[in-house]
Each structure stands twice: as C-alpha cells, then as structure tokens.
Design an enzyme around this catalytic site. Sequence first.
Site, PDB file in Angstrom:
ATOM      1  N   HIS A  83       0.691  -1.336   0.217  1.00  0.00           N
ATOM      2  CA  HIS A  83       0.050   0.025   0.006  1.00  0.00           C
ATOM      3  C   HIS A  83       0.940   1.223   0.148  1.00  0.00           C
ATOM      4  O   HIS A  83       0.630   2.135  -0.721  1.00  0.00           O
ATOM      5  CB  HIS A  83      -0.882  -0.136   1.309  1.00  0.00           C
ATOM      6  CG  HIS A  83      -1.758  -1.301   1.091  1.00  0.00           C
ATOM      7  ND1 HIS A  83      -2.703  -1.603   2.429  1.00  0.00           N
ATOM      8  CD2 HIS A  83      -2.225  -2.188   0.100  1.00  0.00           C
ATOM      9  CE1 HIS A  83      -3.072  -2.538   1.870  1.00  0.00           C
ATOM     10  NE2 HIS A  83      -3.090  -2.906   0.737  1.00  0.00           N
ATOM     11  N   HIS A 238      -9.442  -2.201  -5.093  1.00  0.00           N
ATOM     12  CA  HIS A 238      -8.155  -2.529  -3.953  1.00  0.00           C
ATOM     13  C   HIS A 238      -7.172  -3.433  -4.818  1.00  0.00           C
ATOM     14  O   HIS A 238      -5.917  -3.364  -4.491  1.00  0.00           O
ATOM     15  CB  HIS A 238      -8.719  -3.060  -2.825  1.00  0.00           C
ATOM     16  CG  HIS A 238      -7.467  -3.214  -1.779  1.00  0.00           C
ATOM     17  ND1 HIS A 238      -7.028  -2.221  -1.237  1.00  0.00           N
ATOM     18  CD2 HIS A 238      -6.766  -4.316  -1.769  1.00  0.00           C
ATOM     19  CE1 HIS A 238      -6.042  -2.476  -0.523  1.00  0.00           C
ATOM     20  NE2 HIS A 238      -5.667  -3.780  -0.733  1.00  0.00           N
ATOM     21  N   ASP A 242      -3.507  -2.869  -5.304  1.00  0.00           N
ATOM     22  CA  ASP A 242      -2.140  -3.836  -5.015  1.00  0.00           C
ATOM     23  C   ASP A 242      -1.334  -3.774  -6.053  1.00  0.00           C
ATOM     24  O   ASP A 242       0.005  -4.163  -6.035  1.00  0.00           O
ATOM     25  CB  ASP A 242      -2.851  -5.061  -4.579  1.00  0.00           C
ATOM     26  CG  ASP A 242      -3.382  -5.133  -3.186  1.00  0.00           C
ATOM     27  OD1 ASP A 242      -3.002  -4.095  -2.042  1.00  0.00           O
ATOM     28  OD2 ASP A 242      -4.188  -5.972  -2.726  1.00  0.00           O
ATOM     29  N   HIS A 265      -1.134 -11.177  -4.817  1.00  0.00           N
ATOM     30  CA  HIS A 265       0.507 -10.572  -4.772  1.00  0.00           C
ATOM     31  C   HIS A 265       1.169 -11.379  -5.404  1.00  0.00           C
ATOM     32  O   HIS A 265       2.307 -11.114  -6.028  1.00  0.00           O
ATOM     33  CB  HIS A 265       0.714 -10.313  -3.333  1.00  0.00           C
ATOM     34  CG  HIS A 265      -0.091  -9.383  -2.528  1.00  0.00           C
ATOM     35  ND1 HIS A 265      -0.273  -8.063  -2.940  1.00  0.00           N
ATOM     36  CD2 HIS A 265      -1.196  -9.346  -1.868  1.00  0.00           C
ATOM     37  CE1 HIS A 265      -1.023  -7.369  -2.331  1.00  0.00           C
ATOM     38  NE2 HIS A 265      -1.635  -7.874  -1.697  1.00  0.00           N
TER      39      HIS A 265
END
EC number: 3.5.1.108
Length: 302
Positions: A83, A238, A242, A265
Amino acid sequence: MSGTVRNQRTLKQTVVLEGIGLHQGLPAKATIHPAPVNTGIVFVREDLGGKTVRAHVENVSSSKSVLSTVLAENNAEIQTVEHLLSAATGLYLDNMIVSLSGPEMPILDGSALNFIQAFRKAGIVEQTSPARLLAITRPVSFVHGNKEIHAEPSSQFEVHYEIDFFGKLVQDFSFRLTKHRFQQEIAPSKTFCFASDVEKMQAAGMAKGGSFQNALVYGDQGLLNPEAQTFENEFVRHKILDFLGDMRLAGAPIIGKFTVKRGGHAFHTKFLSHLLSENLLEEIDHVPVYQDSSMELALHWA
Ligand SMILES: [Zn+2]
C-alpha cells in the site's frame, strides 16, 4: 520522438505513520524520510540495528507473499509493503527511506489514503536527476491456471482488472494513472477478506490486526461492514491498488497497458520477475508529450 524529462522526486520532510500490522497484529510505526537521488525506496528495520531491505522484486519472499507482499534481504523481513508502494507510485515519489519499528508496515485504514494525505501534507520536492521509468517493450501474456496478465506497450500506466470469487463477487474496473484519478478512484479502497477465511488465517498467524475498520469483510450474505465501504466495486479497485504497489517493485515506475484476471500478490510479483528475466522492460527517460500522459501531468503535481 519528442518528450519531456521528469525529474526524480522525494518528500520535503519526514512523516510518521503509526498503527498496527495487518497480519502480525503488532504495533507498527513507519518514519518515512526524504532520500537522495537514486536511492529508490528502502526499508530500514530499526529494531534489528538498522538492517536494510530494498523495495525490489528480487527481494520478494515468494513463499510468504500470498495475502500481502513480503520483502526479505540482509536477514530482515518487511511485510505488507504494497500500500505504501502504491501511494509512492500514485504520487510519483522515486526516493524515500522507510524506517520501521518492527516487521510489518502499519495497515492504517486498509487503503493507501493515509499515505497520500501524509505525503501531500509533508510536501514533495523535485530533485536534480531525471527519473527512471520502465516501459513494456512488446506484448506478453502470463497465464497460470485461471490467473492471467496480458501486457502491451503504452505511453502511460493503464490497467483493466477483473475479479471473480466463487462466481459471487464479480467485479471489473479500468484505471489509467493520473494524479487525480489515483487519489480519487483507487487510494481510498480498502483491503478485504472473506469471513469464512478469518478463523483459518488467524489460526495460521495471519490477519491478527484485521478489523471491521481496516478491511472489508465479505460473508455469505454479502459485505458485513458496509459502513467501511467507499465504492460499490471497492474490491476490484483495491486489487488495482495492490497491483500498482507490486509493480513498483521493478525498482522504478512502469508504463504499459495491463489486463489482469484473478491476480494476487504472488502472481503479480511472479509476472514482474518474468518481465525482468525476459527483458520485456526497457528504461526510457523521456515521457511522450503527444498525449495526456500521466507522467506529464505529474510534472505539475505537488
Ligand atoms: Zn492490499
């Protein structure tokens, strides 16, 4: 091709952000300092005698980077870096030193908004050397099971992201990085999890700092904490937050056009490693001026 050079940027003064770590649940204090040209983004573990960890994909701890991105170097780990890195990308910050009191970044409200607000309040200064910028050189597809990323050259950063959880939570969103759009459309979107996973995650020592204030929690009947929600399609926004943060682990901002399906991720950073190992990124120092370039807009952004 005519173009304009963007200079490197850093903070005008030090900022401090304090809270708890999302996964380890420990108190977390980040003291973020201005840094000289060509520093990049470097984390420092104050509690380990000042060990440093550079924000680069070669330092990604792939076995641990599932729910958050974890970096490891010099026998030191830093968890949940994405973030902060996303906020740095959104504000075109090239250089900063992030001193941490422990192993994890503070989660704050689960979004990148607190970083953006703190950085803007501290002020941003242009430095004396040209910024590094990495551009996608040719079309590439990266597919593993049902996860996909397709990339092609572009003069700016553009992404179309699609998520599909159990056929129930299905969202997509397109985003082009400009100074206004990051802060307005992406930065406020919070991290999220599924109520059915919370117990499992906590039993595995994760999400210990998670709460209804810093994460959207999705249950069988839908969102359990709509009061924490900013956007109706916040989950996919979001994911873009990311993705921007994970791509910053190239060591410099990237430009290109990306389509991502069901990423996470680990998949984002594997894709980035692939771009680097296959020479699919080239360094450019001139930002094209023939269109509404995000980097060009950044020249007027403080
Ligand atoms: Zn996140």
